[in-house]
Design a protein around this motif. Structure first.
Motif, mmCIF file in Angstrom:
data_model
loop_
_atom_site.group_PDB
_atom_site.id
_atom_site.type_symbol
_atom_site.label_atom_id
_atom_site.label_comp_id
_atom_site.label_asym_id
_atom_site.label_seq_id
_atom_site.Cartn_x
_atom_site.Cartn_y
_atom_site.Cartn_z
ATOM 1 N N TYR A 123 5.260 13.484 6.319
ATOM 2 C CA TYR A 123 5.089 12.207 7.107
ATOM 3 C C TYR A 123 5.906 11.900 8.260
ATOM 4 O O TYR A 123 5.427 11.684 9.171
ATOM 5 N N LEU A 124 7.154 12.374 8.163
ATOM 6 C CA LEU A 124 8.152 12.289 9.283
ATOM 7 C C LEU A 124 7.541 13.386 10.481
ATOM 8 O O LEU A 124 7.747 12.809 11.433
ATOM 9 N N ASP A 125 6.973 14.246 10.095
ATOM 10 C CA ASP A 125 6.592 15.297 11.072
ATOM 11 C C ASP A 125 5.300 15.018 11.450
ATOM 12 O O ASP A 125 4.703 15.588 12.743
ATOM 13 N N ASN A 126 4.456 14.080 11.223
ATOM 14 C CA ASN A 126 3.062 13.578 11.334
ATOM 15 C C ASN A 126 2.903 12.257 11.830
ATOM 16 O O ASN A 126 2.063 11.483 11.286
ATOM 17 N N ASP A 127 3.942 11.918 12.557
ATOM 18 C CA ASP A 127 3.834 10.492 13.042
ATOM 19 C C ASP A 127 2.626 10.020 13.804
ATOM 20 O O ASP A 127 2.103 8.904 13.633
ATOM 21 N N THR A 128 1.999 10.972 14.691
ATOM 22 C CA THR A 128 0.769 10.580 15.262
ATOM 23 C C THR A 128 -0.142 10.283 14.166
ATOM 24 O O THR A 128 -0.803 9.130 14.498
ATOM 25 N N TRP A 129 -0.289 10.900 13.276
ATOM 26 C CA TRP A 129 -1.474 10.767 12.157
ATOM 27 C C TRP A 129 -1.181 9.322 11.661
ATOM 28 O O TRP A 129 -2.060 8.640 11.544
ATOM 29 N N LEU A 130 0.203 9.266 11.300
ATOM 30 C CA LEU A 130 0.443 7.742 10.583
ATOM 31 C C LEU A 130 0.348 6.760 11.494
ATOM 32 O O LEU A 130 -0.292 5.700 11.154
ATOM 33 N N GLN A 131 0.624 7.006 12.663
ATOM 34 C CA GLN A 131 0.424 5.803 13.735
ATOM 35 C C GLN A 131 -0.997 5.373 13.995
ATOM 36 O O GLN A 131 -1.751 4.397 13.951
ATOM 37 N N GLY A 132 -1.785 6.466 13.952
ATOM 38 C CA GLY A 132 -3.341 6.507 14.027
ATOM 39 C C GLY A 132 -4.048 5.791 12.812
ATOM 40 O O GLY A 132 -4.567 4.955 13.115
ATOM 41 N N VAL A 133 -3.545 5.962 11.566
ATOM 42 C CA VAL A 133 -4.325 5.383 10.606
ATOM 43 C C VAL A 133 -3.761 3.911 10.194
ATOM 44 O O VAL A 133 -4.115 3.028 9.593
ATOM 45 N N THR A 134 -2.325 3.413 10.627
ATOM 46 C CA THR A 134 -1.990 2.365 10.461
ATOM 47 C C THR A 134 -2.206 1.372 11.714
ATOM 48 O O THR A 134 -1.507 0.273 11.729
ATOM 49 N N SER A 135 -2.799 1.782 12.594
ATOM 50 C CA SER A 135 -3.164 0.653 13.578
ATOM 51 C C SER A 135 -4.430 -0.052 13.412
ATOM 52 O O SER A 135 -5.112 0.263 12.485
ATOM 53 N N GLY A 136 -4.957 -0.740 14.268
ATOM 54 C CA GLY A 136 -6.030 -1.499 13.873
ATOM 55 C C GLY A 136 -6.440 -2.234 12.595
ATOM 56 O O GLY A 136 -5.586 -3.236 12.116
ATOM 57 N N ASP A 137 -7.534 -1.833 11.817
ATOM 58 C CA ASP A 137 -7.832 -2.545 10.565
ATOM 59 C C ASP A 137 -6.669 -2.728 9.574
ATOM 60 O O ASP A 137 -6.652 -3.527 8.807
ATOM 61 N N TYR A 138 -5.825 -1.686 9.507
ATOM 62 C CA TYR A 138 -4.945 -1.594 8.742
ATOM 63 C C TYR A 138 -3.988 -2.677 8.635
ATOM 64 O O TYR A 138 -3.616 -3.295 7.593
ATOM 65 N N GLN A 139 -3.694 -3.062 9.901
ATOM 66 C CA GLN A 139 -2.705 -4.322 10.129
ATOM 67 C C GLN A 139 -3.487 -5.443 9.380
ATOM 68 O O GLN A 139 -2.706 -6.349 8.785
ATOM 69 N N HIS A 140 -4.766 -5.709 9.587
ATOM 70 C CA HIS A 140 -5.358 -6.969 8.893
ATOM 71 C C HIS A 140 -5.254 -6.806 7.550
ATOM 72 O O HIS A 140 -4.879 -7.745 7.037
ATOM 73 N N TYR A 141 -5.758 -5.554 6.977
ATOM 74 C CA TYR A 141 -5.566 -5.421 5.571
ATOM 75 C C TYR A 141 -4.219 -5.752 5.116
ATOM 76 O O TYR A 141 -4.062 -6.435 3.916
ATOM 77 N N TYR A 142 -3.245 -5.254 5.695
ATOM 78 C CA TYR A 142 -1.809 -5.372 4.991
ATOM 79 C C TYR A 142 -1.390 -6.972 4.965
ATOM 80 O O TYR A 142 -0.910 -7.500 4.171
ATOM 81 N N LYS A 143 -1.881 -7.586 6.352
ATOM 82 C CA LYS A 143 -1.510 -9.130 6.402
ATOM 83 C C LYS A 143 -2.268 -9.865 5.125
ATOM 84 O O LYS A 143 -1.608 -10.416 4.760
#
Ligand code: NAD
Ligand code: TYD
Length: 348
Positions: free
Chosen positions: A324-344
């Motif tokens: 996860y630390l080496d694949n920040d772009t993957w993590l940023q990609g999946v935690t933008s958009g819809d994820y923010q709404h789900y999380y909230k």
């Protein structure tokens, strides 16, 4: 082509590891990854194998009867390894019907298509990948074995139990060759950060609070995802038709202990002071109907098929944090958009 295997849900967490293993290990098999790419499906997971000659991707929903038939015809599917599912318990509590649609109706649709296409059922295998959650919840003693009665407690586990029953019904009623495996909680690279371990890794990194349900006393039995993929390979090739195999790591952890361990590991890796990340731990309202403990007895697959986990949890969790630390772009990609709404919505 020796075999033409349809792997459903191959763009998801476990599916992508299974697809990679089969594509690399069996160049004389055609591997068809069939996935409709829900929020949990991500072709980035398979970038390293997407150009291989024995790999194809097909963007299809398992509920789409006609498209499924086309895939079976076009690729002359010989076997199915079925992983496509809605997989998150919390989402099943807020939207149970989505779980019935994919996990129950989608599975039956896939079974029907296979039955229609395979004229000689005895020469084809329908392998259904399921969960230990179908067995319900344990107290402090005992393990789930292959003969533990089904007792699903959440809408997710009820939908998976139902799909398991349909698979067995197709074996009994129509003579379809089927195998089911029921696995404990997986962790490792590419897991969507709605599940406990990647959610905590992400939040520790971002210095956000770590939501622990209830008192954090619930117990899960964790298995590294590549070990699950290896087990699926073994069951697919050596498992006996009509049998069930439980897969687990004999690796039980209380949730709070896992969260504390992740805090310790990440403090070191991120050069933070010891104890800094643990301050982020926040006890929140418990999950409705929260199963207390899952623990798999994986002796049958060990004894009969010779499978055992290859990694200790200590090694697996380090590898996971590093990924996860080496694949920040993957993590940023999946935690933008819809994820923010789900999380909230889920955590507010
Ligand atoms: P996931 O949510 O990461 O991936 C599921 C995949 O299925 C995604 O790629 C998604 O796009 C696809 N999908 C969903 N609905 C679909 C549909 N209608 N048609 C086609 N594709 C669809 O799930 P996962 O954690 O990788 O789990 C895979 C399988 O393993 C599931 O069947 C799950 O029940 C089972 N399982 C998971 C665990 C675990 O700890 N994650 C443990 C035991 C068993
Ligand atoms: P999860 O990863 O969602 O898997 P499952 O519900 O299928 O076991 O959850 C693992 C455990 O962690 C479970 O007991 C619920 C708990 N949990 C938390 O305490 N906080 C969270 O934010 C999440 C997502 C899970």
């Amino acid at each position: 082509m020796k075999k033409s295997i349809l792997i459903t849900g191959g763009a998801g967490f476990i599916g992508s590891h299974v697809v990679r293993l089969f594509v690399n290990k069996y160049p004389d098999y055609r591997i068809i990854n069939l996935d409709c790419l829900t929020y949990a499906g991500n072709l980035e997971n398979l970038k390293d194998i997407e150009d291989k000659d024995n790999y194809v991707f097909s963007k299809v929903d398992i509920n789409e009867e006609k498209l499924l038939e086309m895939v079976f015809n076009d690729y002359q599917v010989t076997d199915v390894i079925h992983l496509a599912a809605e997989s998150h318990v919390d989402r099943s509590i807020s939207d149970p019907l989505a779980f019935v649609k994919t996990n129950v109706m989608g599975t039956v649709n896939l079974l029907n298509t296979a039955r229609k296409y395979w004229k000689d059922l005895e020469n084809h295998l329908f392998y259904h990948v399921s969960t230990d959650e179908v067995y319900g919840s344990l107290d402090d003693g005992g393990y789930f074995t292959e003969t533990t009665p089904y007792d699903p407690q959440s809408p997710y586990s009820a939908s998976k139990a139902s799909s398991d029953h349909f698979v067995r019904a197709y074996a009994n009623t129509y003579g379809m060759k089927t195998i089911i495996s029921n696995c404990s909680n997986n962790y490792g690279p590419n897991q969507f950060p709605e599940k406990l371990i990647p959610l905590c890794i992400h939040n520790i990194k971002e210095k956000k609070s770590l939501p622990v349900y209830g008192k954090g006393e619930n117990v899960r039995d964790w298995l590294y995802v590549e070990d699950h993929a290896r087990a699926i390979d073994v069951v697919f090739h050596k498992g006996i038709q009509g049998e069930t195999y439980n897969i687990g790591g004999f690796n039980e952890w209380k949730n709070i202990s896992i969260v504390r361990l992740l805090c310790e590991i990440m403090d070191k890796k991120l050069g933070r002071e010891a104890g800094e990340s643990a301050k982020l731990i926040t006890f929140v309202k418990d999950r409705a109907g929260h199963d207390l403990r899952y623990a798999i007895d994986a002796q049958k697959i060990n004894r009969e098929l010779g499978w055992a986990p290859s990694l200790t949890f200590e090694v697996g969790i380090e590898k996971t944090v590093d990924w996860y630390l080496d694949n920040d772009t993957w993590l940023q990609g999946v935690t933008s958009g819809d994820y923010q709404h789900y999380y909230k919505v889920h955590y507010s």
